[in-house]
Design a protein around this motif. Structure first.
Motif, PDB file in Angstrom:
ATOM      1  N   GLY A   1     -39.720  55.416 -36.600  1.00  0.00           N
ATOM      2  CA  GLY A   1     -38.575  56.045 -35.941  1.00  0.00           C
ATOM      3  C   GLY A   1     -38.799  56.363 -34.473  1.00  0.00           C
ATOM      4  O   GLY A   1     -38.228  57.313 -33.940  1.00  0.00           O
ATOM      5  N   VAL A   2     -39.618  55.564 -33.805  1.00  0.00           N
ATOM      6  CA  VAL A   2     -39.913  55.828 -32.403  1.00  0.00           C
ATOM      7  C   VAL A   2     -40.301  54.510 -31.720  1.00  0.00           C
ATOM      8  O   VAL A   2     -40.796  53.585 -32.375  1.00  0.00           O
ATOM      9  N   GLN A   3     -40.017  54.424 -30.410  1.00  0.00           N
ATOM     10  CA  GLN A   3     -40.387  53.257 -29.614  1.00  0.00           C
ATOM     11  C   GLN A   3     -41.169  53.708 -28.386  1.00  0.00           C
ATOM     12  O   GLN A   3     -41.101  54.879 -28.002  1.00  0.00           O
ATOM     13  N   VAL A   4     -41.900  52.767 -27.789  1.00  0.00           N
ATOM     14  CA  VAL A   4     -42.702  53.073 -26.596  1.00  0.00           C
ATOM     15  C   VAL A   4     -42.087  52.374 -25.390  1.00  0.00           C
ATOM     16  O   VAL A   4     -42.057  51.150 -25.334  1.00  0.00           O
ATOM     17  N   GLU A   5     -41.611  53.163 -24.417  1.00  0.00           N
ATOM     18  CA  GLU A   5     -40.991  52.546 -23.244  1.00  0.00           C
ATOM     19  C   GLU A   5     -42.032  52.075 -22.234  1.00  0.00           C
ATOM     20  O   GLU A   5     -41.899  51.024 -21.632  1.00  0.00           O
ATOM     21  N   GLU A   6     -43.089  52.883 -22.056  1.00  0.00           N
ATOM     22  CA  GLU A   6     -44.092  52.519 -21.055  1.00  0.00           C
ATOM     23  C   GLU A   6     -45.429  53.164 -21.416  1.00  0.00           C
ATOM     24  O   GLU A   6     -45.469  54.294 -21.923  1.00  0.00           O
ATOM     25  N   PHE A   7     -46.516  52.454 -21.160  1.00  0.00           N
ATOM     26  CA  PHE A   7     -47.845  53.043 -21.322  1.00  0.00           C
ATOM     27  C   PHE A   7     -48.167  53.870 -20.076  1.00  0.00           C
ATOM     28  O   PHE A   7     -47.860  53.454 -18.958  1.00  0.00           O
ATOM     29  N   LEU A   8     -48.806  55.007 -20.278  1.00  0.00           N
ATOM     30  CA  LEU A   8     -49.103  55.918 -19.169  1.00  0.00           C
ATOM     31  C   LEU A   8     -50.593  56.284 -19.150  1.00  0.00           C
ATOM     32  O   LEU A   8     -50.978  57.418 -19.453  1.00  0.00           O
ATOM     33  N   PRO A   9     -51.457  55.336 -18.829  1.00  0.00           N
ATOM     34  CA  PRO A   9     -52.902  55.636 -18.823  1.00  0.00           C
ATOM     35  C   PRO A   9     -53.241  56.747 -17.824  1.00  0.00           C
ATOM     36  O   PRO A   9     -52.597  56.851 -16.773  1.00  0.00           O
ATOM     37  N   LEU A  10     -54.224  57.539 -18.172  1.00  0.00           N
ATOM     38  CA  LEU A  10     -54.683  58.597 -17.269  1.00  0.00           C
ATOM     39  C   LEU A  10     -55.807  58.073 -16.372  1.00  0.00           C
ATOM     40  O   LEU A  10     -56.436  57.072 -16.672  1.00  0.00           O
ATOM     41  N   ARG A  11     -56.037  58.819 -15.293  1.00  0.00           N
ATOM     42  CA  ARG A  11     -57.196  58.500 -14.452  1.00  0.00           C
ATOM     43  C   ARG A  11     -58.483  58.899 -15.190  1.00  0.00           C
ATOM     44  O   ARG A  11     -58.457  59.679 -16.131  1.00  0.00           O
TER      45      ARG A  11
END
Lengths: 448, 448, 448
Positions: free
Chosen positions: B284-294
């Motif tokens: 029930g969820v989708q991923v719009e963008e990956f957000l890697p951390l520094r």
């Protein structure tokens, strides 16, 4: 015939990836190309620019890359041929752009002379090495933040049509000589910690934070239109270029030279007379011996300002005065009690010499004194608020001034503006001050 | 025909030695072999196991290696073909085993399905590359602690004859797909810090500490007998496997999926519809963008338990809800205020999604909620007390349960036992609780 | 025929540059040359010595290099063929010498047996790889500190003409066997943290700080003239050399052996009888198992002195006593409560064994006890004040003693002197004590 000049290649960046902060910058600086020489041969200068994600203040190196591109173009407008809507795929950690960051990036390029803002790539590919590189249309499609911001930017650029052809204004030149960078990068130097690229980047950062726009300049070119010339790393300096700098000072210019400069000639041969000899007249000081520090060691320099001693690292020098006044004194380190920073009057100008390595924070008090000599005025805005001006002519031939303000902070900031300014995006007139929103951008227009 | 399947080769470990904690595990995971596919082709599955000395809790990766070996063998008993009496000779620092450690190691292998416990090597050689590798007879000869412990182990294994042929019990499956590990290990990923092997090991560690025994399972296999399926790293997930997982949830199972899963198909091609698309119905969820951390950055996730926010690192994602409930919220980081952990009801089962990286400590509150959904009961014993059960049949056909308890702590621990249990080593009946000595081992037998 | 033996090659140093402290030392130790064997074949032994700039106490490794050169020369005077007036050009950071440092360096070489002090190079070249290498005439010319100090040194060396031909006195031998260094450097050892070169350097440092002058000696040579023999790293020890050491103890000598010694024979084959077997009679102890520590782990050893436990690292051993007394006990670590340091009487001598790794500070209490057994008297001067004696004969055949004192500290120090001493540089007689200035040097002469 149209010939392009790509300044920054992302593959070139990869080879410097072990030194994150200076990497992006060095990639600009170090391809096997004398950019100024090449720039004279091409019709259109362009750049591909990608943020170095590991650096949280990578908008400063973006600005440096843009200023260098403009300077290579001889001050003429240039093209941003590629940049990214969000993260890339070839860095160790490909940080996505935050909301508004793409607009701030694009507008810094515009402020610094770009007349075209383009992206790699249209649509993210499902397969292959670049499938995780951001795109105008990401995998999530058009119902995505990235796509919405691309559309917004397109609208803004359309509103800025009038800016095209105008030229970015700079009163300060930062010396940049590819041949000196190459020479200093050879082996068998006194200290591997002293890096020409880092020195140029650090002086640039100090000037950026003070809101002072700079051109990058070759030491042999005519410098007379600049109020201040800064030479952060002029290891290789020909007798001819040294004479050019000396004449610049003699004619009333302010010159600031940083350590390990004026050491060798165009054949990497130590100048006769010793280190710094060709700048002896301009600076009034000579270098008897280089005194590199051990890894991690620091030293103190007193006398530069009211806030107490500043901290240097990496390098010191044994100076021999030849007319200059001592402004900064080594409080400790390998030459305690000796001169660290000198100031010399030559002709109607002034020559400063700094014999140690100061970071951007520690440079502040020295630069305040140098600005005062050069009649250069910092912007007075908070440190991460960027302001650049382009000047052109309108259809009637009147001089028009465009001010691009970019707020990289998370607080709104009030910026004073000259009377008669209008907001180029909204079209509305603005009062004595405008607010630049947190993370926001403003473009103002004023007929001079 | 007898064909052997060596899972772990000590030479293979060497190439991962710069990442000590995950090394041992990766050695199991990363040979150029699809273990599940090969396991189906051989008659006897065996393992060579050597502790990674740098890890003070290397008994956890030992347990994982043993569980993987058993899972590759399809649950059948297997052979420990090689392990060591003490230190080896090929690691940077070859730590000797402490008194009792060899017995604890051997009994963990037994509890996790090994029916044969063998050593490399009989007698230490005086010459050659392996002369400092431990042996049953060390250079000091038979008047040594090592030899005495080898003799003691021989006696204990004889007493455990009845355990042979019984099968280790597990209610939880941890997904393991060699092809996904290979695919994620390719270049040009969003962040080099997100390592599939580390994720599997960390989820395994959390389950191990909670006293929950797991099988390793392939995402395409029948999972219906498990109460809980955990997918720590399913970057490559075919449409067919995704449908298998979706059907598992629909039929009442509990599924927990961790970030950067369901990204590509068997050709390393991003799924049509975007990241996580094939699990959209189950989660029930989708991923719009990956957000890697520094590097080194952390973030907080609130909402997972009463003990306050948990700390994530390395990775975040911009989630788009499609029916799931938000359980954990990013308190900061690149998507503040947005969903970090979701829970979705699909059919009669439950699908959890975790979009950041939590270490074994920080996973605890989330896993408590997931266990509750799945009706999985942690052992309740102190964290470093290991309990495993094997179930077989006796001569009369009755079901017999063997409990192996291993105390890795330096304090004795009281363990509750089911009525009718007997100590298989002493032969004596035991009461409601037994004490497992500091560093000690117990094997209990009970007819169900 | 004159044949030279260069001990130290600066290129050889480069390959060890990732371990700065031990580098300089290892460069002396590790060329593919058995120095003692080669030394017997040449007429004149010389050394090229360059400070390892990263080490602030690099005068200790200078002393070790000089002592090794003299020992290779069989105690005869030798030549310092090259050293530098200030910084070099091939290290990562080429630290310039401080005022007075060049004189202290030169005089340490003289005290330790050099009869010739020479420089690379006469005048700094303007071009080429070595243009930033210091020289007798630097780029700044003769109006420089470096040149003035070169001239001063020349005058002093002239005044020391009488010292030529005299021999440096040492009561202690530190064992040095190139073949053992090579053997221990092979792969597949119990711990890569245990480095033979580091051990020798650390014991040397302790002796240097205590003001005890040492010869480097091969374990097979006649040792009977030494009061104390220290074996920091005798991994490879032939039966014959072990017998030589045993006879030395039996005859009244004091022997201190450090861990991982007496392990293999000349074919890298573990000694029959186990580790340390060939020294069983001399030391009264055997090693059952090596117990390497994890990276960064430490342990405590109690019983060595009144100042409380000392801290060991890297290594421990499971000892089995065979007559020795336990002096130090492991308070924790992998063998708590067991013997760590032993002392054994054999014949009329004493054999000490240390089974862990102590740094130079932590070695102090043990060495005090060993000195007492051996009747060795530390100088009693502050830690960084160096004193060496050379003894020769004057024209009348009388024995003459030259004392070289070097103050590496920033405080003046008072040094007691024997009656009848004269200052060789000033020619004046001196009283019961002389002051050695901060950073200064004294050379005294006395007829015995």
């Amino acid at each position: 015939m149209l010939r392009e000049c790509y300044i920054l290649e992302r593959d070139a960046i990869r080879q410097f990836s072990d030194k994150p902060i200076t990497t992006n910058f060095m990639a600009v600086a170090c391809p096997a190309t004398n950019l100024f020489a090449w720039g004279r041969e091409v019709d259109i200068v362009s750049n591909d620019h990608y943020l170095w994600a590991a650096d949280p203040r990578n908008y400063v190196t973006l600005a440096l890359a843009a200023d260098l591109t403009r300077s290579v173009a001889g001050g003429k407008p240039w093209m941003l041929l590629e940049h990214s809507t969000s993260g890339v795929n070839w860095q160790p950690r490909n940080v996505a752009k935050q909301p508004g960051e793409e607009l701030r990036n694009a507008m810094s390029h515009v402020g610094r002379g770009a007349d075209a803002i383009m992206f790699f790539q249209w649509r993210a590919s499902r397969s292959g090495a670049e499938k995780f590189h951001s795109a105008m249309v990401p995998h999530a499609g058009t119902s995505s933040r990235v796509w919405r911001e691309v559309v917004e930017l397109g609208g803004i650029l359309k509103d800025l049509d009038e800016v095209r052809g105008s030229r970015t204004q700079a009163d300060v030149a930062l010396l940049w000589d590819q041949e000196s960078l190459w020479a200093q990068g050879l082996e068998w130097r006194p200290s591997e910690d002293l890096q020409a690229g880092e020195r140029i980047q650090t002086f640039y950062d100090r000037l950026w934070r003070d809101g002072v726009t700079v051109d990058l300049a070759h030491p042999s070119q005519d410098l007379s239109r600049y109020k201040l010339v800064v030479a952060p790393a002029s290891y290789l300096l020909t007798r001819e270029s040294a004479a050019n700098l000396t004449a610049y000072v003699e004619g009333g210019g302010t010159l600031l030279v940083s350590c390990f400069s004026g050491v060798v000639d165009e054949n990497d041969r130590v100048h006769e007379g010793g280190f710094l000899a060709p700048l002896r007249a301009a600076l009034g000081v000579q270098v008897e011996e280089f005194l590199p520090l051990r890894e991690g060691e620091t030293l103190s320099v007193s006398g530069l300002g009211d806030a107490g001693p500043v901290t240097g690292s990496i390098w010191a020098e044994a100076l021999v005065l030849d007319g200059a006044d001592v402004v900064g004194i080594y409080a400790d380190g390998p030459a305690p009690g000796e001169a660290a920073v000198t100031r010399h009057t030559h002709g109607t100008g002034t020559g400063w010499y700094l014999s140690t390595v100061l970071d951007a924070d520690q440079l502040a008090p020295l630069m305040q004194r140098v600005y005062a000599d050069a009649d250069v005025t910092p912007s007075g805005l908070p440190e991460d608020v960027e302001v650049i001006q382009r000047v052109g002519t309108d259809a009637s031939g009147a001089e028009v001034e465009f001010t691009v303000a970019i707020n990289h902070t998370i607080e709104p900031v009030a910026m004073p503006v000259a009377g008669g300014s209008a907001d180029l995006l909204s079209g509305e007139a603005v009062a004595e001050t405008v607010e630049v929103a947190a993370g926001g951008v403003r473009v103002l227009r004023r007929t001079r």
